[in-house]
Design an enzyme around this catalytic site. Structure first.
Site, PDB file in Angstrom:
ATOM      1  N   CYS A   1       1.159  -1.496  -0.197  1.00 20.97           N
ATOM      2  CA  CYS A   1       0.296   0.296   0.049  1.00 20.97           C
ATOM      3  C   CYS A   1       0.772   1.508   0.122  1.00 20.97           C
ATOM      4  O   CYS A   1       2.214   1.130   0.895  1.00 20.97           O
ATOM      5  CB  CYS A   1      -0.623   0.164   1.434  1.00 20.97           C
ATOM      6  SG  CYS A   1      -1.979  -1.410   1.382  1.00 20.97           S
TER       7      CYS A   1
ATOM      8  N   ARG B   1       3.673   0.209  -5.006  1.00 17.38           N
ATOM      9  CA  ARG B   1       3.172  -0.195  -3.298  1.00 17.38           C
ATOM     10  C   ARG B   1       1.855  -1.187  -3.538  1.00 17.38           C
ATOM     11  O   ARG B   1       1.686  -1.849  -2.879  1.00 17.38           O
ATOM     12  CB  ARG B   1       3.018   0.305  -3.013  1.00 17.38           C
ATOM     13  CG  ARG B   1       4.792   0.994  -2.455  1.00 17.38           C
ATOM     14  CD  ARG B   1       4.848   2.638  -1.443  1.00 17.38           C
ATOM     15  NE  ARG B   1       4.620   1.293  -0.704  1.00 17.38           N
ATOM     16  CZ  ARG B   1       5.874   1.148   0.300  1.00 17.38           C
ATOM     17  NH1 ARG B   1       6.574   2.013   0.075  1.00 17.38           N
ATOM     18  NH2 ARG B   1       5.550   0.586   1.365  1.00 17.38           N
TER      19      ARG B   1
ATOM     20  N   TRP C   1      -2.942  -2.693  -1.597  1.00 11.44           N
ATOM     21  CA  TRP C   1      -2.426  -3.615  -1.662  1.00 11.44           C
ATOM     22  C   TRP C   1      -2.955  -4.937  -0.669  1.00 11.44           C
ATOM     23  O   TRP C   1      -3.012  -4.277  -0.259  1.00 11.44           O
ATOM     24  CB  TRP C   1      -0.993  -4.721  -1.790  1.00 11.44           C
ATOM     25  CG  TRP C   1      -1.075  -5.906  -2.491  1.00 11.44           C
ATOM     26  CD1 TRP C   1      -0.249  -6.484  -2.938  1.00 11.44           C
ATOM     27  CD2 TRP C   1      -0.383  -6.853  -1.080  1.00 11.44           C
ATOM     28  NE1 TRP C   1      -0.197  -7.586  -3.545  1.00 11.44           N
ATOM     29  CE2 TRP C   1       0.080  -7.970  -2.406  1.00 11.44           C
ATOM     30  CE3 TRP C   1      -0.908  -7.024   0.142  1.00 11.44           C
ATOM     31  CZ2 TRP C   1       0.279  -9.559  -1.539  1.00 11.44           C
ATOM     32  CZ3 TRP C   1      -0.564  -8.069   0.715  1.00 11.44           C
ATOM     33  CH2 TRP C   1      -0.331  -9.300  -0.224  1.00 11.44           C
TER      34      TRP C   1
ATOM     35  N   ASN D   1      -1.267   2.182   5.675  1.00  6.12           N
ATOM     36  CA  ASN D   1      -0.388   0.884   5.121  1.00  6.12           C
ATOM     37  C   ASN D   1      -0.245  -0.582   6.255  1.00  6.12           C
ATOM     38  O   ASN D   1       0.562   0.070   6.877  1.00  6.12           O
ATOM     39  CB  ASN D   1       1.003   2.009   4.652  1.00  6.12           C
ATOM     40  CG  ASN D   1       1.771   0.886   4.141  1.00  6.12           C
ATOM     41  OD1 ASN D   1       1.961  -0.710   3.734  1.00  6.12           O
ATOM     42  ND2 ASN D   1       2.599   1.254   3.878  1.00  6.12           N
ATOM     43  N   GLY D   2      -0.472  -1.278   6.422  1.00  2.00           N
ATOM     44  CA  GLY D   2       0.112  -2.105   7.156  1.00  2.00           C
ATOM     45  C   GLY D   2      -1.015  -2.965   7.629  1.00  2.00           C
ATOM     46  O   GLY D   2      -2.361  -3.180   6.780  1.00  2.00           O
TER      47      GLY D   2
ATOM     48  N   GLU E   1      17.095 -17.034 -10.267  1.00  2.00           N
ATOM     49  CA  GLU E   1      16.680 -15.533 -11.103  1.00  2.00           C
ATOM     50  C   GLU E   1      15.940 -15.239 -12.722  1.00  2.00           C
ATOM     51  O   GLU E   1      14.944 -14.597 -12.218  1.00  2.00           O
ATOM     52  CB  GLU E   1      17.628 -14.458 -10.698  1.00  2.00           C
ATOM     53  CG  GLU E   1      17.597 -13.235 -10.934  1.00  2.00           C
ATOM     54  CD  GLU E   1      16.445 -12.382 -10.202  1.00  2.00           C
ATOM     55  OE1 GLU E   1      15.864 -13.049  -9.352  1.00  2.00           O
ATOM     56  OE2 GLU E   1      15.962 -11.597 -10.680  1.00  2.00           O
TER      57      GLU E   1
ATOM     58  N   LYS F   1      11.922 -14.036 -12.489  1.00  2.00           N
ATOM     59  CA  LYS F   1      11.489 -12.948 -13.636  1.00  2.00           C
ATOM     60  C   LYS F   1      10.115 -13.654 -14.551  1.00  2.00           C
ATOM     61  O   LYS F   1       9.639 -12.855 -14.924  1.00  2.00           O
ATOM     62  CB  LYS F   1      12.234 -12.571 -14.641  1.00  2.00           C
ATOM     63  CG  LYS F   1      13.927 -11.416 -14.133  1.00  2.00           C
ATOM     64  CD  LYS F   1      13.361 -10.270 -13.299  1.00  2.00           C
ATOM     65  CE  LYS F   1      12.523 -10.289 -11.728  1.00  2.00           C
ATOM     66  NZ  LYS F   1      13.383 -10.885 -10.742  1.00  2.00           N
TER      67      LYS F   1
ATOM     68  N   GLU G   1       6.997 -14.041 -12.604  1.00  2.00           N
ATOM     69  CA  GLU G   1       6.288 -13.191 -11.969  1.00  2.00           C
ATOM     70  C   GLU G   1       5.557 -11.497 -12.745  1.00  2.00           C
ATOM     71  O   GLU G   1       4.797 -11.359 -12.436  1.00  2.00           O
ATOM     72  CB  GLU G   1       7.358 -12.508 -10.566  1.00  2.00           C
ATOM     73  CG  GLU G   1       8.691 -11.817 -11.977  1.00  2.00           C
ATOM     74  CD  GLU G   1       8.931 -11.233  -9.787  1.00  2.00           C
ATOM     75  OE1 GLU G   1       7.948 -10.514  -9.341  1.00  2.00           O
ATOM     76  OE2 GLU G   1      10.146 -11.252 -10.649  1.00  2.00           O
TER      77      GLU G   1
ATOM     78  N   HIS H   1      17.512 -35.694 -11.408  1.00  2.00           N
ATOM     79  CA  HIS H   1      17.294 -35.925 -10.426  1.00  2.00           C
ATOM     80  C   HIS H   1      14.985 -35.984 -10.489  1.00  2.00           C
ATOM     81  O   HIS H   1      14.734 -35.669  -9.314  1.00  2.00           O
ATOM     82  CB  HIS H   1      17.480 -35.571  -8.993  1.00  2.00           C
ATOM     83  CG  HIS H   1      19.311 -35.663  -9.620  1.00  2.00           C
ATOM     84  ND1 HIS H   1      19.181 -37.430  -8.944  1.00  2.00           N
ATOM     85  CD2 HIS H   1      20.508 -35.576  -9.578  1.00  2.00           C
ATOM     86  CE1 HIS H   1      20.653 -37.352  -9.191  1.00  2.00           C
ATOM     87  NE2 HIS H   1      21.402 -36.347  -9.005  1.00  2.00           N
TER      88      HIS H   1
ATOM     89  N   LYS I   1       5.895  -3.882  -4.667  1.00  2.00           N
ATOM     90  CA  LYS I   1       6.921  -3.271  -4.849  1.00  2.00           C
ATOM     91  C   LYS I   1       7.484  -3.827  -3.525  1.00  2.00           C
ATOM     92  O   LYS I   1       8.531  -4.065  -2.985  1.00  2.00           O
ATOM     93  CB  LYS I   1       7.011  -2.464  -5.743  1.00  2.00           C
ATOM     94  CG  LYS I   1       9.162  -2.304  -5.578  1.00  2.00           C
ATOM     95  CD  LYS I   1       9.653  -2.907  -6.842  1.00  2.00           C
ATOM     96  CE  LYS I   1      11.034  -2.411  -6.923  1.00  2.00           C
ATOM     97  NZ  LYS I   1      11.551  -3.689  -8.216  1.00  2.00           N
TER      98      LYS I   1
END
Ligand code: F6R
Length: 617
Positions: free
Chosen positions: A2, A27, A75, A101-102, A490, A494, A497, A513, A612
């Site tokens: 947020c 955010r 968010w 925010n939280g 990574e 990428k 997401e 394996h 983010k």
């Protein structure tokens, strides 16, 4: 998560707040809202599910005049993203407004108590509970707003950055934080103030900012210096005013279609900034104040524990190879979220390195606090200056990558690796594991990396062609070994997401394996096969894929001929030391994900369900 922002002053508040929300949208982008109050105390509140642009189109048909406003981009945590659950929220009397925010963890018990006193709730949010708690505390005790917010917060468990005002007092905002970031911008002669999750909403108006600390509450009143108190012990805090270095160009797209693409292209410059003033090749030294000041601790460290999340965790894995290879120091790399809830064994001779782009990741922050409580020395590698992690750690080094706005991390990753390489090289040289000549050679080669990335970026169109072939693949595998195993992880992160293609990264030899069972003619496999990195072994892995008809996209060292004959596609990277190669091999993987996501019509800068800055656990 947020983003929150607010304005109090002499200008029209709405344009400042809506532009600020746009900048904070990284955010969270499930819903957005704004409340505006004018000097006649007339108040308009608008909120909607969707993005800031949706909010803008609603507000612009309506009245939004006034010099006081708060805005929020969400968010979702409590309650689905819809108009009602969007912020700002109002108290039952309609007199108090809040953005938050939280997470208020004990909201349910507070809600029950308030309900028994006759309060009703329109939304499912913890935030609406908090604003009504503030109203109840104010009503019961006849407190001024600042005191009521402070006392209400002493009853709250959880995390918050909040801004609150009373519509009948449009010259004052109360702001407070615990665990979520909050910055206050101060205009000339206290004629205007800004509050925001970070400084981006107000950088064109003022360079003077206060970073509120945990457990602090600020009373922001027009024409007066800000007053800050500790929420729990009520003591006064002398505010520290910081001079912001951020500028407007840094947070704009600068001609690129997306922030992610801009940030991929910024890597040469970002990496140069990371080592500027630290890597002094002409003097043959690495100068890092934060290491030099704690050198005995580093040289006596029996072990380094790296804690981080996501992409930063992948950088930590590269760090493990760097520290072990160059400085022969044992390293463990931990997911911060696991570390914090285990009962980890930490000795006083261990050094904990916390890596975070945002410096706000809740799990990493909690891991740091745990490590500190057990007596460890904690070193931070952060990008955002003044962030919570940067302030919570005992010492640290900034990456100086500049603002990273695309939700998918790119330049943060390569600059984090650069800091880790600088530290590992310095320690390796000082503890005698790395000879002077090898050290000098590394300095020289590290300095060449930005130029090499610049050249590498010119293959963008070739990568676009490869992306066009595989954009509809449902799955993708990424394989690498040694220093490039974390790069495979990574690369897969990428892709998944931002394009929503299922992707997995593996150490190349692990393929047989299990994952090899997935390979058939429809499976693209990205393999990193650099010349100095277990090359022959990886070539054998490539053969194994080929014989099962998998499609191979190989990242190889310039001039490679062997893999060229086997792979379906070759992407060449300039030669360098294997230890530095992740700085190069990562680049084509970022571009591949980017182009695939664009071709699939995905929102690359704001992928679904993500934000983010992960300030909740
Ligand atoms: C992936 C990504 C995330 C972050 C993670 C940690 O592209 O951006 O995985 O790396 O949320 O964030 P920071 O580095 O801010 O602690």
């Amino acid at each position: 998560m947020c983003g929150i922002t607010g304005y109090l002053g002499f200008r029209e508040a709405y344009p400042i707040v809506i532009n600020g929300l746009q900048r904070l949208e990284y955010r969270g982008y499930d819903s957005a809202g704004v409340v505006i109050t004018n000097s006649k105390k007339e108040t308009n509140l608008y909120k909607t599910k969707g993005k800031v642009a949706d909010l803008r189109s609603i507000v612009e048909k309506n009245d939004a005049t006034g010099n006081l406003a708060l805005g929020h981009t969400r968010w979702a945590t409590h309650g689905e993203p819809n108009d009602i659950n969007s912020h700002p929220h109002t108290s039952n009397s309609g007199k108090l407004v809040i953005i938050h925010n939280g997470i208020i963890e004990n909201y349910d018990s507070i809600k029950k108590e308030l309900t028994s006193r006759g309060y009703t709730f329109k939304s499912d949010t913890d935030t609406e509970v908090l604003i009504n708690l503030i109203e109840e505390v104010q009503k019961q005790n006849n407190y001024k707003l600042g005191k009521a917010v402070q006392m209400a917060l002493t009853n709250v468990v959880g995390a918050y950055a909040i801004a609150v005002y009373a519509i009948d007092k449009p010259d004052e905002i109360i702001a407070a934080r615990l665990g979520s970031p909050l910055t206050i911008g101060i205009g000339e002669d206290n004629k205007e103030f800004f509050v925001a999750s970070d400084a981006s909403p107000f950088i064109e108006y003022t360079k003077n900012a206060i970073y509120l600390d945990d457990e602090e509450l600020a009373i922001i009143k027009l024409g007066r210096n800000i007053r800050i108190r500790k929420i729990y012990d009520d003591s006064f805090v002398e505010p520290t005013i910081n001079a912001l270095k951020l500028n407007l160009e840094q947070i704009e797209k600068g001609g690129f279609e997306h922030f992610m693409l801009k940030e991929i292209h910024e890597q040469p410059h970002a990496i140069s900034n990371t080592y500027r003033g630290r890597l002094l090749a002409d003097k043959g030294i690495i100068k890092m104040g934060s290491i030099d000041n704690n050198i005995a601790k580093f040289l006596n460290a029996k072990r380094i524990i790296i804690v981080a999340c996501g992409t930063s965790w992948h950088a930590g894995l590269v760090g493990e190879y760097l520290f072990e290879d160059l400085a022969r120091i044992p390293v463990e790399v931990e997911y911060a979220s696991e570390f914090r809830y285990r009962n980890p064994i930490i000795n006083k001779n261990d050094i904990v390195i916390a890596i975070s782009q945002s410096g706000e990741t809740a799990d990493t922050l909690a891991a740091i606090k745990l490590a500190k409580s057990k007596g460890a020395f904690v070193f931070g590698i952060c990008n955002v200056v003044g962030s919570s992690i940067a302030r919570e750690t005992d010492s640290g080094a900034y990456t100086h990558a500049g603002p990273e706005i695309g939700v998918a991390s790119t330049k943060a990753f390569t600059t984090q690796i650069t800091v880790l390489a600088l530290i590992a090289l310095k320690l390796g040289n000082l503890n005698g594991e790395l000879s002077n000549s090898a050290f000098q050679d590394y300095l020289y080669k590290l300095q060449l990396i930005p130029k090499k990335i610049e050249n590498l970026l010119s293959i963008n169109s070739k990568i676009e062609e490869i992306a066009a072939i595989y954009k509809d693949a449902p799955n993708c595998l990424y394989l690498g070994r040694g220093f490039n195993f974390p790069v495979a992880l990574e690369g897969a992160l990428k892709l998944k997401e931002i394009s929503y293609i299922h992707a997995e990264g593996y150490p190349a030899a692990e393929m047989k394996h299990g994952p090899i069972a997935l390979i058939d003619e429809s499976m693209p496999v990205v393999v990193i096969a650099t010349k100095k990195g277990h090359y022959e072994k990886v070539v054998s892995n490539i053969q194994e894929i080929k014989s099962r008809k998998g499609k191979i996209i190989a990242i190889v060292t310039e001039g490679d001929t062997t893999v060229k004959d086997i792979a379906d596609h070759i992407i060449e990277i300039p030669d360098t030391e294997e230890a530095l190669s992740p700085l190069l091999t990562t680049i084509p993987l970022q571009l591949l994900s980017y182009h695939i996501a664009v071709m699939r019509g995905c929102n690359v800068d704001q992928p679904r369900n993500l934000a983010k800055s992960v300030t909740v656990e």
